[in-house]
Design an enzyme around this catalytic site. Structure first.
Site, mmCIF file in Angstrom:
data_model
loop_
_atom_site.group_PDB
_atom_site.id
_atom_site.type_symbol
_atom_site.label_atom_id
_atom_site.label_comp_id
_atom_site.label_asym_id
_atom_site.label_seq_id
_atom_site.Cartn_x
_atom_site.Cartn_y
_atom_site.Cartn_z
ATOM 1 N N THR A 187 11.895 13.170 -0.117
ATOM 2 C CA THR A 187 12.284 13.031 1.292
ATOM 3 C C THR A 187 13.747 12.672 1.511
ATOM 4 O OG1 THR A 187 11.968 11.583 3.218
ATOM 5 C CG2 THR A 187 11.358 10.664 1.105
ATOM 6 N N TYR B 94 8.907 2.713 2.505
ATOM 7 C CA TYR B 94 8.558 4.129 2.292
ATOM 8 C C TYR B 94 9.623 4.814 1.429
ATOM 9 C CZ TYR B 94 8.159 9.124 3.364
ATOM 10 O OH TYR B 94 8.082 10.497 3.268
ATOM 11 N N GLU C 103 14.613 10.487 3.422
ATOM 12 C CA GLU C 103 14.657 9.026 3.565
ATOM 13 C C GLU C 103 15.273 8.374 2.323
ATOM 14 O OE1 GLU C 103 13.760 6.545 6.017
ATOM 15 O OE2 GLU C 103 14.092 8.294 7.248
ATOM 16 N N TYR D 114 0.833 -1.205 0.000
ATOM 17 C CA TYR D 114 0.000 0.000 0.000
ATOM 18 C C TYR D 114 0.871 1.260 0.000
ATOM 19 C CZ TYR D 114 -3.289 3.592 1.192
ATOM 20 O OH TYR D 114 -4.018 4.745 1.159
ATOM 21 N N LYS E 259 9.335 6.292 -2.437
ATOM 22 C CA LYS E 259 9.628 7.692 -2.735
ATOM 23 C C LYS E 259 10.763 7.817 -3.772
ATOM 24 C CE LYS E 259 6.866 10.212 0.022
ATOM 25 N NZ LYS E 259 6.076 11.392 -0.336
HETATM 26 P P1 NAP Z 1 1.174 13.249 6.922
HETATM 27 O O1 NAP Z 1 0.878 14.152 8.068
HETATM 28 O O2 NAP Z 1 1.356 11.798 7.173
HETATM 29 O O3 NAP Z 1 -0.023 13.442 5.867
HETATM 30 C C1 NAP Z 1 -0.166 12.583 4.780
HETATM 31 C C2 NAP Z 1 -1.392 12.987 3.995
HETATM 32 O O4 NAP Z 1 -1.538 12.093 2.886
HETATM 33 C C3 NAP Z 1 -2.714 12.911 4.787
HETATM 34 O O5 NAP Z 1 -3.524 13.989 4.401
HETATM 35 C C4 NAP Z 1 -3.310 11.606 4.301
HETATM 36 O O6 NAP Z 1 -4.721 11.550 4.401
HETATM 37 C C5 NAP Z 1 -2.888 11.645 2.840
HETATM 38 N N1 NAP Z 1 -3.006 10.345 2.195
HETATM 39 C C6 NAP Z 1 -2.528 9.151 2.632
HETATM 40 N N2 NAP Z 1 -2.861 8.176 1.776
HETATM 41 C C7 NAP Z 1 -3.563 8.759 0.777
HETATM 42 C C8 NAP Z 1 -4.197 8.281 -0.390
HETATM 43 N N3 NAP Z 1 -4.162 6.985 -0.716
HETATM 44 N N4 NAP Z 1 -4.840 9.165 -1.192
HETATM 45 C C9 NAP Z 1 -4.878 10.484 -0.867
HETATM 46 N N5 NAP Z 1 -4.293 11.008 0.221
HETATM 47 C C10 NAP Z 1 -3.657 10.143 1.042
HETATM 48 O O7 NAP Z 1 2.463 13.756 6.119
HETATM 49 P P2 NAP Z 1 3.190 15.190 6.191
HETATM 50 O O8 NAP Z 1 4.146 15.175 7.317
HETATM 51 O O9 NAP Z 1 2.205 16.255 6.044
HETATM 52 O O10 NAP Z 1 4.085 15.097 4.870
HETATM 53 C C11 NAP Z 1 3.569 15.515 3.609
HETATM 54 C C12 NAP Z 1 4.323 14.786 2.512
HETATM 55 O O11 NAP Z 1 5.715 15.069 2.626
HETATM 56 C C13 NAP Z 1 4.213 13.262 2.560
HETATM 57 O O12 NAP Z 1 4.205 12.795 1.234
HETATM 58 C C14 NAP Z 1 5.495 12.824 3.244
HETATM 59 O O13 NAP Z 1 5.841 11.525 2.829
HETATM 60 C C15 NAP Z 1 6.461 13.863 2.747
HETATM 61 N N6 NAP Z 1 7.581 14.200 3.636
HETATM 62 C C16 NAP Z 1 7.343 14.529 4.936
HETATM 63 C C17 NAP Z 1 8.397 14.900 5.736
HETATM 64 C C18 NAP Z 1 8.188 15.316 7.177
HETATM 65 O O14 NAP Z 1 9.167 15.346 7.936
HETATM 66 N N7 NAP Z 1 6.988 15.682 7.575
HETATM 67 C C19 NAP Z 1 9.698 14.949 5.205
HETATM 68 C C20 NAP Z 1 9.881 14.622 3.870
HETATM 69 C C21 NAP Z 1 8.808 14.267 3.087
HETATM 70 P P3 NAP Z 1 -5.494 10.923 5.681
HETATM 71 O O15 NAP Z 1 -5.618 12.053 6.671
HETATM 72 O O16 NAP Z 1 -6.777 10.495 5.093
HETATM 73 O O17 NAP Z 1 -4.652 9.803 6.205
HETATM 74 O O1 F7E Z 2 11.333 8.965 13.554
HETATM 75 C C1 F7E Z 2 13.364 7.232 16.012
HETATM 76 C C2 F7E Z 2 13.140 6.542 14.680
HETATM 77 O O2 F7E Z 2 8.985 8.476 12.903
HETATM 78 C C3 F7E Z 2 12.487 9.751 13.757
HETATM 79 C C4 F7E Z 2 8.513 11.125 8.200
HETATM 80 O O3 F7E Z 2 7.884 12.382 8.139
HETATM 81 O O4 F7E Z 2 10.711 12.099 8.302
HETATM 82 C C5 F7E Z 2 9.805 11.238 8.977
HETATM 83 O O5 F7E Z 2 10.353 9.943 9.118
HETATM 84 C C6 F7E Z 2 13.570 8.906 14.418
HETATM 85 C C7 F7E Z 2 13.772 7.552 13.727
HETATM 86 O O6 F7E Z 2 10.381 10.134 11.584
HETATM 87 C C8 F7E Z 2 10.690 6.203 18.228
HETATM 88 O O7 F7E Z 2 13.760 5.260 14.647
HETATM 89 C C9 F7E Z 2 12.839 6.328 18.305
HETATM 90 O O8 F7E Z 2 15.142 7.274 13.627
HETATM 91 O O9 F7E Z 2 9.578 10.761 13.796
HETATM 92 P P1 F7E Z 2 9.958 9.588 12.999
HETATM 93 P P2 F7E Z 2 11.216 9.492 10.381
HETATM 94 O O10 F7E Z 2 11.212 8.026 10.418
HETATM 95 O O11 F7E Z 2 12.562 10.155 10.364
HETATM 96 C C10 F7E Z 2 11.074 11.669 6.980
HETATM 97 C C11 F7E Z 2 12.016 12.694 6.403
HETATM 98 C C12 F7E Z 2 9.895 11.378 6.143
HETATM 99 O O12 F7E Z 2 9.927 11.565 4.932
HETATM 100 C C13 F7E Z 2 8.788 10.629 6.784
HETATM 101 O O13 F7E Z 2 7.597 10.756 6.036
HETATM 102 O O14 F7E Z 2 13.124 8.602 15.745
HETATM 103 N N1 F7E Z 2 12.466 6.773 17.086
HETATM 104 N N2 F7E Z 2 11.784 5.969 19.010
HETATM 105 C C14 F7E Z 2 11.137 6.722 17.008
HETATM 106 N N3 F7E Z 2 10.281 7.066 16.025
HETATM 107 C C15 F7E Z 2 8.941 6.894 16.261
HETATM 108 N N4 F7E Z 2 8.064 7.261 15.294
HETATM 109 N N5 F7E Z 2 8.476 6.374 17.431
HETATM 110 C C16 F7E Z 2 9.301 6.002 18.464
HETATM 111 O O15 F7E Z 2 8.856 5.535 19.513
#
Ligand code: NAP
Ligand code: F7E
Length: 340
Positions: free
Chosen positions: A128, A152, A130, A96, A156
């Site tokens: 991202t 993920y 990632e 998914y 991406k």
């Molecule tokens: P988020 O809070 O997880 O929001 C994701 C959004 O995508 C939600 O509105 C969700 O809707 C929607 N969505 C999920 N599956 C979908 C589908 N099948 N069809 C249409 N919409 C769908 O993410 P975010 O932090 O705002 O990040 C925005 C984007 O930037 C994402 O693509 C994420 O991967 C990317 N990104 C985030 C970060 C970060 O640190 N935040 C960094 C790098 C890249 P629902 O509310 O219905 O679940």
């Molecule tokens: O984890 C560690 C975990 O889930 C940050 C998404 O927005 O940024 C996000 O991904 C770090 C990781 O973010 C827990 O292992 C420890 O190393 O907040 P996170 P993420 O995985 O970096 C990137 C740029 C995106 O693109 C993504 O969409 O924290 N960690 N303990 C934990 N993380 C979580 N969630 N929960 C824990 O208990």
């Protein structure tokens, strides 16, 4: 004529901040939400009645809905923020995750072409840090090779290359914003910063006993989502589509994040043990322990971005550092508690 933008992912963290920014600039904003069994519009309540804001039901896994909306709106800009964005959960639902975050991008790009807008509509892809995963150099720039470490990240990476491919094949204005972690008071509860903030406050109010985390030593480059959506907008205002890194260049560990938040709430931490056995105490009270449940099958230990190119070419600036970001998250959550 007002510019028209489509935003996917409007109900998440970044969507509402971006919508606020575009509405302020006079855009007509059309946002795509998917249907949920429970209300998912909490973060956009303040703009639901705005004259220039429209919500449409659609889904990134459903081409026909995307084609219909793009054809009807005829947007000048599309910001594709929708994705299953949780890295650990992507190991539970890899197929998914790929369908939404990978193929969803192709569906969106094809919807633009089907509507005959490939020469006029600009496309932003939420790429991202990632992608860097098991990093091969530090800090990471636009030129750093990729090594994603999760379903993920792999989804991406496919999306990243589709954006480049549509740019090269059809001359589309399509670009990737390679964004490092950005957080805010609107961050989802299961991302680590928000999880720490909410738990620390609940513990301070006697509503929760302790906080259980995973890898405490992971290091991230955390910025504020409000600053990052400005960068997304700027990427679509240039003459040519170019991919940019957005990052603060400042890194902190998960442990440091805990220390700052708990200390701010009057509960300074001391640590005992190592790895999965490590525990955080305030005085004699156990505050933090670790569980395998929150580790990932493959960890991304360090992400550290270099956004020099965005700062010099886009004049992108960020107002928040790690401390003012965490202050904003803690203060907002505390206010919610007071209002309860
Ligand atoms: P988020 O809070 O997880 O929001 C994701 C959004 O995508 C939600 O509105 C969700 O809707 C929607 N969505 C999920 N599956 C979908 C589908 N099948 N069809 C249409 N919409 C769908 O993410 P975010 O932090 O705002 O990040 C925005 C984007 O930037 C994402 O693509 C994420 O991967 C990317 N990104 C985030 C970060 C970060 O640190 N935040 C960094 C790098 C890249 P629902 O509310 O219905 O679940
Ligand atoms: O984890 C560690 C975990 O889930 C940050 C998404 O927005 O940024 C996000 O991904 C770090 C990781 O973010 C827990 O292992 C420890 O190393 O907040 P996170 P993420 O995985 O970096 C990137 C740029 C995106 O693109 C993504 O969409 O924290 N960690 N303990 C934990 N993380 C979580 N969630 N929960 C824990 O208990």
């Amino acid at each position: 004529m007002n510019k028209k933008a489509i935003i996917t992912g409007i109900t998440g963290q970044d969507g509402p901040y971006l919508a606020d920014l575009l509405l302020e600039k006079g855009y007509e904003v059309h946002a795509i939400r998917r249907r949920g069994a429970t209300d998912n519009t909490t973060r956009i309540k303040h703009i639901l009645d705005h004259d220039n804001f429209w919500l449409h039901y659609g889904d990134l896994t459903d081409s026909s809905s995307l084609v219909k909306i793009v054809n009807m709106v005829k947007p000048d800009e599309v910001y594709n923020l929708g994705a299953m964005s949780h890295v650990r959960i992507s190991f539970d639902i890899p197929e998914y995750t790929g369908d939404t975050g990978g193929l969803g991008v192709t569906r969106m790009l094809e919807a633009i072409r089907t509507a005959g807008l490939e020469k006029t509509c600009k496309f932003y892809q939420a790429s991202t840090s990632e992608l860097y995963g098991k990093v091969v150099e530090t800090p990471q720039t636009e030129a750093t090779p990729f090594w994603p470490r999760s379903p993920y990240g792999v989804a991406k990476l496919y999306a990243y290359w589709m954006v480049k491919n549509y740019r090269e094949s059809y001359g589309m204005y399509a670009c990737n914003g390679i964004l490092f972690n950005h957080e805010s008071p609107k961050r989802g509860d299961d991302f680590v910063t928000q999880k720490i903030v909410k738990a620390a406050i609940a513990i301070s109010y006697g509503e929760q006993d302790k906080l259980t985390l995973g890898n405490l030593d992971a290091m991230r480059d955390w910025g504020h989502a409000k600053d990052y959506v400005k960068g997304m907008y700027l990427m679509l205002q240039q003459d040519k589509p170019v991919d940019y890194v957005l990052a603060t260049g400042e890194i902190h560990s998960v442990k440091e994040c805990c220390e700052y938040v708990f200390k701010k709430l009057g509960m300074p931490l001391r640590w005992e043990g190592n790895g999965i056995e490590e525990k955080g105490f305030s005085g004699d009270k156990l505050m933090i322990d670790c569980s395998e449940d929150f580790y990932r099958p493959a960890e991304v230990q360090l992400l550290h971005g270099d956004s020099t190119k965005a700062q010099s070419e886009l004049n992108w600036e960020f107002e928040h550092d790690f401390y003012s970001l965490m202050d904003d998250m803690v203060d907002t959550e505390l206010m919610k508690h007071v209002e309860k």
